[in-house]
Scaffold this active site. Structure first.
Site: not given
Ligand SMILES: [Zn+2]
Length: 129
Positions: A54, A56, A87, A90, A124
């Site tokens: 990507c 990014e 996304c 990213c 997480w």
């Protein structure tokens, strides 16, 4: 720097090009403002066999190459001029580069931005162990 100014830098970094076989690159460009206020840009690459990266990621790689990890603001723009929210990969990448990047301002649409923490709720790596 405003998100609109960052948008203009990203838009001017767009550089569509055909690569070998079905590969393409440069249809999406990203501009980010680092912790020191420097601007880094990058473009995407779409290659056969699901390879590529990507815009990014390309911009973040430029920033890392310069020895920085903090992203204040980031935006990605398509060749049509549309703002593309990052996304999931990213979003996670940005969050893992620097503890403070959870506060990165992210362009998510025309006149719209959000902090990364709003785009990554219940992370997480923030859970109690
Ligand atoms: Zn991405």
């Amino acid at each position: 720097m405003t998100m609109k100014e960052l948008y203009e830098i990203a838009f001017h970094a767009i550089k569509p090009m055909k690569l070998k076989q079905y590969g393409e690159a440069g249809q999406v460009a990203c501009a980010l403002e680092s912790g020191s206020g420097r601007i880094f840009t990058g473009v995407c690459a779409d290659l056969p066999c699901s390879l590529g990266f990507c815009a990014e990621q390309a911009a973040a790689a430029q920033m890392l190459t310069a020895g920085e990890t903090r992203i204040r603001k980031i935006i990605a723009v398509s060749e049509e001029g549309n703002i593309l929210p990052p996304c999931g990969r990213c979003r996670e990448l940005i969050s893992q580069l620097d503890e403070e990047n959870i506060h990165t301002a992210v362009g998510i649409g025309e006149g719209r931005e959000a902090f990364l923490e709003e785009l990554l709720p219940d992370m997480w790596d923030r859970r109690e162990i």
